[in-house]
Design a protein around this motif. Structure first.
Motif, mmCIF file in Angstrom:
data_model
loop_
_atom_site.group_PDB
_atom_site.id
_atom_site.type_symbol
_atom_site.label_atom_id
_atom_site.label_comp_id
_atom_site.label_asym_id
_atom_site.label_seq_id
_atom_site.Cartn_x
_atom_site.Cartn_y
_atom_site.Cartn_z
ATOM 1 N N ASN A 74 10.633 -0.738 -2.845
ATOM 2 C CA ASN A 74 10.262 -1.961 -2.131
ATOM 3 C C ASN A 74 9.995 -3.132 -3.071
ATOM 4 O OD1 ASN A 74 10.281 -0.707 0.498
ATOM 5 N ND2 ASN A 74 8.427 0.372 -0.142
ATOM 6 N N GLY A 75 10.283 -2.956 -4.369
ATOM 7 C CA GLY A 75 10.116 -4.032 -5.331
ATOM 8 C C GLY A 75 8.728 -4.145 -5.922
ATOM 9 N N LYS A 76 7.853 -3.152 -5.694
ATOM 10 C CA LYS A 76 6.511 -3.186 -6.279
ATOM 11 C C LYS A 76 6.565 -2.669 -7.712
ATOM 12 C CE LYS A 76 1.773 -1.512 -5.986
ATOM 13 N NZ LYS A 76 1.216 -2.823 -6.353
ATOM 14 N N LEU A 77 5.936 -3.413 -8.616
ATOM 15 C CA LEU A 77 5.852 -2.978 -10.004
ATOM 16 C C LEU A 77 4.964 -1.741 -10.095
ATOM 17 C CD1 LEU A 77 6.459 -3.589 -13.026
ATOM 18 C CD2 LEU A 77 4.345 -4.927 -13.045
ATOM 19 N N ASN A 295 0.070 2.714 -15.585
ATOM 20 C CA ASN A 295 1.267 3.141 -14.873
ATOM 21 C C ASN A 295 0.818 3.833 -13.590
ATOM 22 O OD1 ASN A 295 3.275 2.173 -16.537
ATOM 23 N ND2 ASN A 295 3.247 3.955 -17.873
ATOM 24 N N LEU A 296 1.355 3.389 -12.472
ATOM 25 C CA LEU A 296 0.871 3.855 -11.172
ATOM 26 C C LEU A 296 1.486 5.191 -10.750
ATOM 27 C CD1 LEU A 296 0.850 0.451 -9.250
ATOM 28 C CD2 LEU A 296 -0.997 1.548 -10.509
ATOM 29 N N TYR A 332 5.749 3.522 -3.310
ATOM 30 C CA TYR A 332 4.399 3.557 -3.870
ATOM 31 C C TYR A 332 3.326 3.837 -2.820
ATOM 32 C CZ TYR A 332 0.034 2.400 -6.088
ATOM 33 O OH TYR A 332 -1.252 2.466 -6.547
ATOM 34 N N LYS A 333 3.495 3.320 -1.612
ATOM 35 C CA LYS A 333 2.501 3.586 -0.566
ATOM 36 C C LYS A 333 2.396 5.090 -0.327
ATOM 37 C CE LYS A 333 1.412 2.864 4.314
ATOM 38 N NZ LYS A 333 1.871 2.329 5.620
ATOM 39 N N ARG A 334 3.523 5.746 -0.229
ATOM 40 C CA ARG A 334 3.519 7.197 -0.053
ATOM 41 C C ARG A 334 2.961 7.894 -1.292
ATOM 42 N NH1 ARG A 334 7.601 5.696 3.433
ATOM 43 N NH2 ARG A 334 7.924 7.062 5.244
ATOM 44 N N GLN A 335 3.360 7.421 -2.467
ATOM 45 C CA GLN A 335 2.891 8.016 -3.719
ATOM 46 C C GLN A 335 1.369 8.000 -3.798
ATOM 47 O OE1 GLN A 335 4.586 9.477 -6.121
ATOM 48 N NE2 GLN A 335 3.268 9.441 -7.912
ATOM 49 N N LEU A 336 0.767 6.888 -3.413
ATOM 50 C CA LEU A 336 -0.681 6.752 -3.475
ATOM 51 C C LEU A 336 -1.363 7.739 -2.535
ATOM 52 C CD1 LEU A 336 -2.978 5.086 -4.738
ATOM 53 C CD2 LEU A 336 -2.786 3.512 -2.810
ATOM 54 N N GLU A 337 -0.851 7.855 -1.313
ATOM 55 C CA GLU A 337 -1.451 8.794 -0.352
ATOM 56 C C GLU A 337 -1.217 10.239 -0.777
ATOM 57 O OE1 GLU A 337 -3.525 8.101 1.853
ATOM 58 O OE2 GLU A 337 -3.274 5.928 1.883
ATOM 59 N N ALA A 338 -0.048 10.513 -1.337
ATOM 60 C CA ALA A 338 0.244 11.869 -1.814
ATOM 61 C C ALA A 338 -0.725 12.256 -2.930
ATOM 62 C CB ALA A 338 1.687 11.955 -2.299
ATOM 63 N N LYS A 339 -0.975 11.336 -3.842
ATOM 64 C CA LYS A 339 -1.895 11.610 -4.948
ATOM 65 C C LYS A 339 -3.298 11.893 -4.421
ATOM 66 C CE LYS A 339 -3.807 9.609 -9.170
ATOM 67 N NZ LYS A 339 -3.851 8.438 -10.075
ATOM 68 N N ARG A 340 -3.757 11.060 -3.501
ATOM 69 C CA ARG A 340 -5.093 11.262 -2.943
ATOM 70 C C ARG A 340 -5.197 12.615 -2.242
ATOM 71 N NH1 ARG A 340 -5.546 5.248 -0.203
ATOM 72 N NH2 ARG A 340 -6.250 4.096 -2.052
#
Length: 737
Positions: A74-77, A295-296, A332-340
């Protein structure tokens, strides 16, 4: 005489040093000017017009290293590859108060001299001569540019002389504005940040073009000692330096005292500076979700870097210094929720270990307690998500937390026994070969094959049950009986097709042993995600996609992934769809993740879309797995320890991993629910039929059978052809002798 002799010796020494430095300069002059031109070209490159669409991009390695930026789909760094974290900004975008702060603080005669301020040098020289080293500076901004760009920055007279020649040459070839531009883009500001734009983003979360007067003064104040004056390390000292720079601007007439006071007041307000128990606090640098700080998605970024190198798209120097723009498939939105969700599940396991450790210590069993302490420390996990229709990797987490000691990417590299995650593929083969249907009654009874006796996880047997129940309850003995019929070689061929490999290459990984049906085979979480994604992808093999495109600094295309690569059918779409409908039962009451049914019953708005899944647990509870499916994404979660210690009795995939996936899918899909599994599915050769889950027969009428599976999909012609013999009308019961 003695004094005069010493002066002669000193003069001869300095003269000789000057001559040797000049000779060195003469030899290196062309090289230095070339490096300077390369650096100026790098800066000019960012202000030049974007090339036409058909012009190919180039990897430009200039005089200074530029980080390559990585973006999600989605173009998020989401991170950077770098040796020096730098972002360039042209002079015309730099605020004038930033330029004036630099001149007032570092070189008030900058626009008057020609690179060397002889008066300042002479003052410093008198103090430096005695020690024959540089104890006090006198450098102009031009000299500082020369020092950083062309010398190793040692504090010696020889370096100072070399710097003199470089500075004069710089002034001959470049304007004052160009020198300021090169200096502010080059110099080190601390925290691994080079250039004013990079440090501005780090401290203030914005580019240097948007700096206020107070912010500019603080950044310029860092230059003499970036580490010691960092507002994150010593805010009080940083504010003192800021005030010194602003005072210098007042002294030079760049601003008034009123403007200075206003700038300080605004800075304190903007960054919420206050004192708490004797310590100064602020919001400077508080951007935890900024890839300019961290790095996110570190496991994914490391995976991408290795992928780029392995495929030869770029070399390591180009990645680290080329200032490239790398676009990936990650969400990244999914990545963040997956990590949590994964970290919460791992924390749950660590708390379990801690309770057991405390009990063991009370009982004096210190040796066993130490073993569990190690297990607790080594508890890790993986979470990977694939979009079946494209093969895009949407999430990738390879461990609890990426660190110097925890960089092993378990999502990609950890081959672990998969337990019951293998079972759906055995049932798929049974359906495809028309050995069973979801309504077929199978034997859940003790099983002996040769000398080996096989049992169920709970040690109990349910007798005759439907194949659908056998799968959703993950019963072992019916699965092994089915594997005997479909054949281990058929399972090996199916997995080979899913992996695009020759079945012969999988003989060691999938041996001709019946225990394969219990998941003694080992695969990585990413491989398992591919298997299930192919099932959801209407039976078409999923080839993983991770990179979308690579662009140069100007956004011109260097490399692009093939769009819509051809997909090969490796599973029958109808049999795959029937298997998925059976896996929806995992979340029903009595399924291995049946706890979800209770939540749905209490709240009809909870997970109001179709989901399917499969739990997995290996022998002695060494591995816990879960595969979660919707119609447009597939996730696989694994939790275990790196040295194969037991997670503890009863620590299963259903208890540990399924909550992590359910929490994840609810968080990312609550506002954007997926379509049903049947959407756009080629289902010409099917029929739907209700059947009694106790007998496998068709209910005689509504309300007679207590456990009815509605609208179950069957291959046309394989649906149940008999009525349920267990649940009859009262008048029919009277007719039975």
């Amino acid at each position: 005489l003695i004094g005069g002799g010493a002066a002669i010796v000193a003069a001869l020494f300095i003269g000789g040093l000057f001559l040797s430095t000049y000779i060195k300069w003469s030899k290196e002059q062309d090289k230095i000017l070339g490096k300077l031109a390369d650096y100026k070209r790098q800066i000019d490159f960012i202000r030049s017009p974007v090339a036409g669409e058909n012009r190919a991009g180039t990897v430009m390695l200039g005089a200074v290293a530029l980080p390559s930026k990585v973006f999600d789909r989605n173009g998020k760094l989401i991170g950077e590859y770098y040796t020096e974290r730098r972002s360039l900004i042209p002079y015309e975008k730099m605020p004038q108060h930033l330029i004036k702060a630099l001149i007032a603080s570092e070189d008030r005669d900058f626009f008057k001299h020609e690179g060397i301020n002889f008066a300042a040098i002479f003052r410093a020289f008198l103090r430096n001569l005695i020690s024959l080293r540089i104890a006090q500076g006198g450098s102009t901004i031009t000299q500082q540019l020369a020092k950083v760009l062309f010398t190793n920055q040692e504090r010696t007279l020889k370096r100072k002389m070399f710097e003199f020649f470089c500075a004069r040459e710089i002034e001959e070839h470049y304007t004052k504005e160009q020198i300021l531009e090169m200096y502010l883009n080059l110099v080190y500001f601390g925290h691994g940040r080079y250039g004013v734009d990079s440090i501005s983003r780090y401290y203030f979360g914005k580019g240097a073009d948007k700096l206020t007067l107070g912010e500019s003064a603080m950044l310029i104040g860092l230059l003499p000692n970036p580490g010691g004056y960092s507002p994150l390390k010593n805010l009080r000292k940083a504010l003192e330096r800021q005030k010194m720079v602003l005072n210098a601007m007042v002294e030079t007439g760049f601003i008034t005292k009123k403007q200075m006071k206003s700038a300080i007041k605004k800075f304190y307000k903007d960054w919420q500076i206050f004192e708490l128990e004797g310590s100064l606090m602020s919001q400077i640098g508080q951007f935890p979700d900024s890839a300019y700080r961290i790095n996110l998605a570190p496991y994914f970024l490391d995976y991408i870097r290795q992928k780029i190198l392995k495929t030869g798209i770029l070399d390591s120097e180009q990645i680290l210094k080329g200032g490239l723009r790398i676009y990936t498939t990650l969400d990244y939105k999914r990545q963040l929720e997956a990590k949590r969700s994964l970290q919460s599940a791992i924390d749950n396991q660590k708390k379990y270990y801690q309770k057991i450790i405390a009990r063991l210590k009370k009982k004096g069993k210190t040796k066993l307690a130490k073993q569990l302490e190690r297990a607790k420390k080594e508890t890790n996990g993986a979470f990977v998500t694939i979009e079946p229709s494209t093969g895009y990797i949407l999430t990738m987490i390879g461990g609890y937390e990426f660190s110097k000691t925890n960089q092993f990417n378990r999502a990609v590299l950890a081959k672990r026994q998969v337990g019951s995650l293998i079972k759906p593929f055995i049932y798929y083969l049974g359906i495809f070969q028309k050995i069973i249907t979801p309504a077929t009654l199978v034997e859940d009874t003790p099983l002996k094959i040769g000398k080996k006796r096989f049992r169920n996880y709970d040690g109990k047997y349910l007798g005759k049950i439907t194949a659908r129940d056998a799968l959703r309850k993950s019963r072992n003995t019916p699965t092994l009986r089915l594997l005997q019929k479909v054949g281990i070689s058929s399972l090996r061929e199916l997995i080979a097709d899913l992996l695009a490999k020759d079945p012969k290459d999988l003989k060691k990984r999938i041996p001709q042993e019946i225990v394969v049906g219990l998941g003694t085979v080992s695969f990585t979480p990413l491989e398992m995600a591919r298997f299930y994604a192919s099932m959801v992808n209407k039976g078409k093999r999923v080839i993983v996609q991770d990179l979308l495109r690579v662009e140069d600094t100007k956004g011109r295309l260097l490399w692009e992934a093939e769009e819509n690569p051809p997909q090969v059918s490796v599973m029958d779409p109808v049999a795959a769809y029937i298997t998925i409908t059976m896996l929806q039962g995992v979340f029903e009451e009595g399924g291995t993740a049946g706890w979800v049914a209770g939540l749905r019953k209490k709240n009809s708005d909870y997970l109001p879309f179709e989901i399917a899944g499969k739990t997995g647990t290996t022998s002695h509870y060494k591995d816990a797995w879960f595969a979660g499916l919707t119609s447009d994404e597939v996730s696989v979660i694994w939790i275990g320890t790196d040295h194969f210690q037991s997670l503890g009795k009863g620590r299963t995939g259903g208890g540990l991993c399924s909550p992590a996936w359910v929490n994840y899918i609810w968080m990312v899909r609550e506002e954007n629910p997926p379509p049903p599994f049947s959407a756009d599915w080629p289902l010409d050769n099917i029929v739907r039929e209700d059947f009694c889950n106790d007998s496998g027969g068709v209910p005689r009428e509504e309300g007679l059978c207590p456990h009815v599976i509605h609208d179950q999909v069957f291959f046309k012609g394989t649906e149940p052809k008999f009525y349920c013999p267990l649940h009859l009308k009262k008048e029919e019961e009277l007719l039975i002798p």
